[in-house]
Scaffold this active site. Structure first.
Site, PDB file in Angstrom:
ATOM      1  N   CYS A   1      -1.815  33.764   9.971  1.00  0.00           N
ATOM      2  CA  CYS A   1      -1.531  34.354  11.286  1.00  0.00           C
ATOM      3  C   CYS A   1      -1.201  33.280  12.314  1.00  0.00           C
ATOM      4  O   CYS A   1      -1.997  33.010  13.223  1.00  0.00           O
ATOM      5  CB  CYS A   1      -2.710  35.198  11.723  1.00  0.00           C
ATOM      6  SG  CYS A   1      -2.991  36.513  10.555  1.00  0.00           S
ATOM      7  N   GLU A   2      -0.094  32.629  12.155  1.00  0.00           N
ATOM      8  CA  GLU A   2       0.403  31.616  13.087  1.00  0.00           C
ATOM      9  C   GLU A   2       1.923  31.666  13.009  1.00  0.00           C
ATOM     10  O   GLU A   2       2.486  31.727  11.913  1.00  0.00           O
ATOM     11  CB  GLU A   2      -0.001  30.195  12.649  1.00  0.00           C
ATOM     12  CG  GLU A   2      -1.465  29.888  12.649  1.00  0.00           C
ATOM     13  CD  GLU A   2      -2.017  29.458  13.998  1.00  0.00           C
ATOM     14  OE1 GLU A   2      -1.221  29.167  14.927  1.00  0.00           O
ATOM     15  OE2 GLU A   2      -3.252  29.424  14.118  1.00  0.00           O
TER      16      GLU A   2
ATOM     17  N   GLU B   1       0.837  -1.214   0.000  1.00  0.00           N
ATOM     18  CA  GLU B   1       0.000   0.000   0.000  1.00  0.00           C
ATOM     19  C   GLU B   1       0.867   1.257   0.000  1.00  0.00           C
ATOM     20  O   GLU B   1       0.757   2.106   0.888  1.00  0.00           O
ATOM     21  CB  GLU B   1      -0.885   0.018   1.257  1.00  0.00           C
ATOM     22  CG  GLU B   1      -1.780  -1.184   1.435  1.00  0.00           C
ATOM     23  CD  GLU B   1      -2.433  -1.242   2.824  1.00  0.00           C
ATOM     24  OE1 GLU B   1      -2.157  -0.348   3.663  1.00  0.00           O
ATOM     25  OE2 GLU B   1      -3.197  -2.166   3.078  1.00  0.00           O
TER      26      GLU B   1
HETATM   27  C1  LIG Z   1      -2.954   1.785   6.291  1.00  0.00           C
HETATM   28  C2  LIG Z   1      -1.998   2.604   5.504  1.00  0.00           C
HETATM   29  N1  LIG Z   1      -1.522   2.097   4.355  1.00  0.00           N
HETATM   30  C3  LIG Z   1      -0.669   2.796   3.588  1.00  0.00           C
HETATM   31  C4  LIG Z   1      -0.242   4.049   3.948  1.00  0.00           C
HETATM   32  C5  LIG Z   1       0.708   4.748   3.047  1.00  0.00           C
HETATM   33  O1  LIG Z   1       1.896   5.018   3.661  1.00  0.00           O
HETATM   34  P1  LIG Z   1       3.115   5.673   2.869  1.00  0.00           P
HETATM   35  O2  LIG Z   1       2.618   6.912   2.240  1.00  0.00           O
HETATM   36  O3  LIG Z   1       4.103   5.919   3.917  1.00  0.00           O
HETATM   37  O4  LIG Z   1       3.575   4.682   1.872  1.00  0.00           O
HETATM   38  C6  LIG Z   1      -0.685   4.599   5.145  1.00  0.00           C
HETATM   39  C7  LIG Z   1      -0.180   5.916   5.616  1.00  0.00           C
HETATM   40  O5  LIG Z   1       0.780   5.941   6.361  1.00  0.00           O
HETATM   41  C8  LIG Z   1      -1.604   3.874   5.933  1.00  0.00           C
HETATM   42  O6  LIG Z   1      -2.091   4.389   7.055  1.00  0.00           O
END
Ligand SMILES: Cc1ncc(COP(=O)(O)O)c(C=O)c1O
Ligand SMILES: N[C@@H](CCCC[NH3+])C(=O)O
Length: 421
Positions: free
Chosen positions: A349-350, A279
């Site tokens: 404004c921070e 992912e």
């Molecule tokens: C469940 C899950 N999968 C995948 C990702 C993607 O992570 P990254 O962008 O670090 O590859 C995230 C974000 O951290 C996530 O929470």
């Protein structure tokens, strides 16, 4: 200066170029602040994952929270990507962009019944279930529909990803996933629930990891669990290692390459019969994007030099939120101004409103600057704080460029608000 590991963002005759286009031309055409994305970098990053998967069937599910612009999702869908989603809204983006629901994994600790129903209707590949309570609800929602939800449990392997604490997710202090100790009992319960089919195990230990060791530790722990489940009669089809591979923000870091990461995983998973799901978010889009901003005013003081730029924390909150340091370069290298050290601050404004601190740059009011590695978690976390319109987004392919998100207008900002009668 080498700007990144690709050849698509570079200087030519002192002008910053993305693919075949001069960044200064796009800044003039579309205005600033402006996000620019290179479709070739995105494709290179995605294909690097695909090509690195040699011996194990692997589904690369782009984590769309990193950058959910429809045109980027469309480009990735065309390359054959799956998608990791964390909300019903993200699922609708995938479908709108022509993505294939059967390649979608649904993560997140707070899925609602409506979101579960939407995902079952679309036919997602798998739900990454993050708690026992969520499992009960999913079983109810699926069985009421006469449906079956394919599930993985997201297990928290309690390994230290050695990244910023706000983006660590696989420690026992984090809200994510089911503890390693509780996982076998939850799998046993899942095996007896109506509307549930167990297909895998999932983890995601954190983001912006720059070493392989935490991934290796996590996969070892999951393999222990898989063996224990097998002994109890539960066998799995896949292992999902989440995202997390880091990118080279500073220009001198050396995060693991996609091929070394995949090689390590494949050697651990050899002969297990498991397929692999990944992912990745940041490592697909992060180095494909730049945030272009224009210098509004220079405000040198005896103590510090401030350059007030037109991009702010509402455009990129990463510096304020994680002390993230993303490089900032001149769009046009030639300048008569001397190099001085500047804090690049926005109009919000921070005091935390800055995009970079202590940067040596030659600046004149009106200059364009580019913040690099702004493809991931920048536009996606943008807000309308201080009633600032979110920036325009442009996708570049070769000599072509398309406005893939219009700059917001004041009418966009007040849409849905009502005065009292
Ligand atoms: C469940 C899950 N999968 C995948 C990702 C993607 O992570 P990254 O962008 O670090 O590859 C995230 C974000 O951290 C996530 O929470
Ligand atoms: N938003 C974070 C990454 C969080 C990943 C989401 N799980 C960043 O900008 O680095």
């Amino acid at each position: 200066m080498k700007l990144n590991d690709h050849n698509h963002i570079y200087y030519q005759n002192g002008q910053l170029q993305m693919e075949g286009v001069a960044v200064s031309e796009l800044a003039k055409q579309y205005g600033t602040p402006l996000y620019l994305y290179s479709s070739s970098v995105i494709a290179d990053n995605f294909n690097a994952y695909k090509n690195a998967a040699k011996s194990i069937p692997t589904m690369v599910c782009y984590a769309i929270k990193a950058n959910s612009n429809l045109a980027i999702l469309q480009a990735l869908a065309k390359l054959g990507a799956g998608f990791d989603i964390v909300s019903g809204g993200e699922l609708q983006r995938v479908l709108q962009a022509g993505g294939d629901a059967s390649k979608v994994v649904f993560s997140g600790v707070g899925k609602t019944a409506d979101e579960m129903a939407l995902a079952l209707e679309a036919g997602v590949h798998c739900f990454n279930v993050e708690s026992d309570a969520e499992l009960s609800l999913l079983s109810r929602v699926a069985s009421q529909r006469g449906d079956t939800a394919r599930i993985s449990l997201r297990v928290n392997p309690d390994v230290d990803p050695k990244t910023h604490p706000y983006i660590s997710t696989g420690l026992r202090d984090n809200k994510f996933g089911i503890t390693f100790e509780q996982a076998p009992a939850v799998y046993q319960r899942a095996a007896g629930l109506p509307g549930i089919e167990i297909v895998g195990v999932d983890c995601h230990i954190g983001s912006q990891l720059t070493e392989l060791a935490p991934f290796n530790d996590a996969v070892d722990r999951l393999l222990e669990l898989i063996a224990e489940l097998k002994a109890q009669g539960i066998s799995l089809e896949h292992i999902d290692m989440g995202g997390g591979l880091g990118i080279n923000y500073s220009g001198s870091e050396a995060p693991p390459t996609k091929s070394s990461y995949l090689a390590a995983l494949e050697s651990k998973l050899a002969n297990t019969g498991l397929s692999l799901i990944l992912e990745p978010g940041r490592s697909i889009v992060g180095d494909a994007g730049v945030l272009v901003t224009q210098v509004q005013y220079l405000k040198p003081t005896a103590h510090k030099n401030f350059a007030i730029v037109d991009a702010a924390m509402n455009d990129n909150i990463r510096p304020a939120l994680y002390q993230a340091e993303q490089r900032i370069v001149s769009v046009t290298e030639t300048s008569d101004a001397p190099v001085q050290t500047w804090d690049l601050v926005g109009p919000v404004c921070e005091s935390a409103d800055f995009i970079g601190k202590d940067r040596p740059l030659a600046l004149t009011a009106g200059d364009y600057l580019a913040q690099l590695d702004a493809g991931a978690y920048c536009f996606g976390m943008a807000s309308n704080y201080n009633t600032r319109a979110r920036a325009a987004e442009v996708l570049i392919a070769g000599d072509d460029h398309w406005l893939v998100r219009e700059r917001e207008t004041f009418a966009d900002l007040i849409r849905g608000e009502h005065l009292l009668p």
